[in-house]
Design an enzyme around this catalytic site. Structure first.
Site, PDB file in Angstrom:
ATOM      1  CG  ASP A 206      -1.914   1.076   1.294  1.00 18.03           C
ATOM      2  OD1 ASP A 206      -2.825   1.046   0.458  1.00 18.03           O
ATOM      3  OD2 ASP A 206      -1.819   1.969   2.162  1.00 18.03           O
ATOM      4  CD  GLU A 255      15.779 -14.724   3.035  1.00 15.46           C
ATOM      5  OE1 GLU A 255      15.049 -15.289   3.890  1.00 15.46           O
ATOM      6  OE2 GLU A 255      16.401 -13.673   3.260  1.00 15.46           O
TER       7      GLU A 255
HETATM    8  C1  GLC Z   1      -4.325   3.068  -0.566  1.00 15.79           C
HETATM    9  C2  GLC Z   1      -5.571   2.235  -0.495  1.00 15.79           C
HETATM   10  C3  GLC Z   1      -6.692   3.118  -0.016  1.00 15.79           C
HETATM   11  C4  GLC Z   1      -6.345   3.645   1.345  1.00 15.79           C
HETATM   12  C5  GLC Z   1      -5.001   4.347   1.329  1.00 15.79           C
HETATM   13  C6  GLC Z   1      -4.487   4.585   2.711  1.00 15.79           C
HETATM   14  O1  GLC Z   1      -4.420   4.072  -1.511  1.00 15.79           O
HETATM   15  O2  GLC Z   1      -5.819   1.630  -1.715  1.00 15.79           O
HETATM   16  O3  GLC Z   1      -7.919   2.441   0.003  1.00 15.79           O
HETATM   17  O4  GLC Z   1      -7.332   4.532   1.787  1.00 15.79           O
HETATM   18  O5  GLC Z   1      -4.023   3.580   0.685  1.00 15.79           O
HETATM   19  O6  GLC Z   1      -4.059   3.377   3.280  1.00 15.79           O
END
Ligand code: GLC
Length: 525
Positions: A206, A255
């Site tokens: 993310d 790994e």
């Molecule tokens: C990313 C996710 C989104 C979230 C953001 C903060 O963009 O896809 O849904 O709100 O990160 O974690």
């Protein structure tokens, strides 16, 4: 290299909205286990599960308080293990979401930091700082949160003793980690090993271009009027040290046998994004420039060419996406109604004809439109602070046509889904589409099955070239070096198809021509 993902179709499962086995109105891991035959029927190679880890759900799970546990809302670790085993037995790989830019205010490490004094090692795991003004009354800098409002929150607004603020690029419930502190890197290495050891096949990272902030965190030269992810603030993203993180994660991924996949959410221009997929970093990033396109042939062709050029500079395989849980659904983006449906079908056919990895978001295979969720039912923190709601792409899947209410999303009659499912969605239901050979679902299954025949061997896909072009009639052609051509009629009229065998088309040809708003695959003769 014969990595499975180089030609895979990976389906994003948004657990809250996929299938609700326990009837509380929120989807869960058991719901996914029960629907495994459906997932297999899509002909996909893997699923990416958005966060199901322990979380107070301020940002629908992207505020994780325990990275190595399952939130009781979704089930237990035992359920996860069962899900993983079930997926593998159906030939489906599993990716989990890792959120390394920020955590939750309920993470015990953040709670300890709040409890500890300014300047403590506990606080050094995050970005705590004195504010501006005589009494620290203003935030330390002018950074704005992606969800709206200042990116800083006072820990104890009333205190005259502890006057520190903490940084949160997203909601105040999501404090940013301080990646300058080596303890943070060590923490995340343990987290990814935890999931790899459990047998997951990869991770989606993310906000992968976040993590590090510019030294000293000075004021941003731009204070955005619109919320556009971290893009608005060059000081909060794409800092050079972040690449070292992915180099170390790549070593860890390798790994394992087979190696684990690393795919990053890197919402940057293609040239910058490509740097995250250099040979020793992430395997892939989502092609954001492509994912946000409308129905515009010139843009498809230009962005396609640009992505092709940059990927060749780093030697990575292509990856494609047009939808996810943050973006307006293609049906709606492409014009809505019957026209939007037709174009979204064409887009799915086009996508599945391209070489590389294709990411599909749940419901895309059904042609679901964006929903205008009633204001009173909206749940997205971005709506409350920034006036933009992503809820419309997150509505639960309609499984059956008969029942009103949740349309089979929850097994319990009368159970109220966390976001309302529109009454008319029985028409989009899986039950209904399975009975209709002209449905979006039927077309998706046909395309994914045919794709297998035209799959480039994994070893060659990184070198498989793709050439995009557009002519004056809005006919876009993506020509693969193995001869297959993906043709999309993005103009107003029907277009001629190049010579060759038509393998698949999203609409019936008319007098040998591809109708407007349709796509086809044409194999070399
Ligand atoms: C990313 C996710 C989104 C979230 C953001 C903060 O963009 O896809 O849904 O709100 O990160 O974690």
């Amino acid at each position: 290299m014969s990595d499975w993902w180089n030609s895979a179709v990976i389906y994003e499962v948004y657990p809250r909205s996929f299938s609700d086995a326990d009837g509380d109105g929120i989807g869960d891991l058991r719901g996914i286990i029960e629907r495994m035959p459906y997932l297999e029927s899509l002909g996909i190679d893997g699923i990416w599960l958005t966060p199901f880890q322990r979380s107070p759900q301020v940002d629908q799970g992207y505020d994780i308080s325990d990275y190595c546990d399952v939130d009781p809302l979704f089930g237990s670790l035992a359920d996860f293990d069962e899900l993983l085993a079930a997926a593998h037995s159906h030939g489906i790989r599993v990716l989990v979401d890792i959120v390394p830019n920020h955590t939750s205010i309920e993470n015990p490490l953040f709670e300890a930091a709040v409890a500890a004094a300014p300047g403590s090692i506990e606080r050094d795991m995050f970005h705590f700082s004195e504010g501006r003004g005589l009494n620290s009354e203003s935030p330390p800098n002018n950074w704005v949160s992606v969800f709206g409002g200042p990116a800083w929150h006072r820990v104890f607004p009333e205190s005259t003793v502890d006057t520190q603020w903490y940084l949160h690029l997203f909601s105040p419930g999501q404090p940013d980690w301080n990646w300058e502190n080596p303890a943070v890197a060590a923490y995340f290495e343990a987290v990814i090993r935890f999931w790899f050891d459990r047998g997951v096949d990869g991770i989606r990272v993310d906000v992968a271009h976040g993590l590090y902030k510019a030294a000293g965190m000075p004021d941003s030269p731009t204070v955005p009027a619109v919320i556009d992810g971290l893009r608005s603030n060059p000081l909060a993203m794409d800092q050079e040290p972040v690449h070292e993180v992915y180099r170390s994660w790549r070593r860890i991924a390798e790994e394992y046998s087979p190696a684990r996949l690393l795919v990053g959410e890197v919402n940057l221009e293609p040239e910058r994004s490509a740097r995250y997929t250099r040979a020793d970093e992430l395997h892939q990033t989502f092609a954001f420039a492509f994912a946000k396109l409308g129905w515009d042939g010139k843009q498809w062709s230009a962005v396609g060419q640009q992505l092709e050029a940059v990927r060749r500079t780093v030697g990575s395989a292509p990856s494609w996406a047009l939808e996810n849980h943050d973006i307006v659904r293609t049906v709606t983006r492409f014009g809505g109604g019957a026209l939007g449906q037709q174009r979204a079908r064409a887009a799915v056919v086009a996508l599945l004809g391209l070489p590389g990895t294709v990411y599909i978001y749940q419901g895309q295979e059904l042609g679901l439109p964006e929903v205008d969720v009633p204001v009173a039912r909206r749940a997205d923190p971005m709506w409350f602070n920034g006036g933009v709601s992503r809820d419309g792409a997150r509505v639960p899947l309609p499984w059956d046509a008969a029942s009103a209410g949740s349309h089979g999303f929850s097994p319990v009659p009368g159970a109220e889904p966390w976001l309302p499912v529109p009454p008319a969605w029985g028409d989009f239901s899986i039950e209904r589409q399975e009975l209709d050979e002209t449905s979006a679902l039927a077309l998706f299954r046909q395309a994914s099955a045919l794709r297998a025949q035209f799959e480039v061997s994994s070893s060659s896909s990184a070198s498989l070239a793709l050439d995009w072009s557009i002519d004056g009639n809005g006919r876009v052609i993506a020509r693969r070096s193995d001869g297959l051509r993906v043709v999309i009629a993005m103009g107003e009229s029907a277009v001629e198809l190049p010579a060759g065998a038509v393998v698949l088309s999203s609409e019936a040809l008319v007098d040998g021509k591809l109708p407007a708003n349709a796509a086809a695959w044409v194999a070399a003769e």
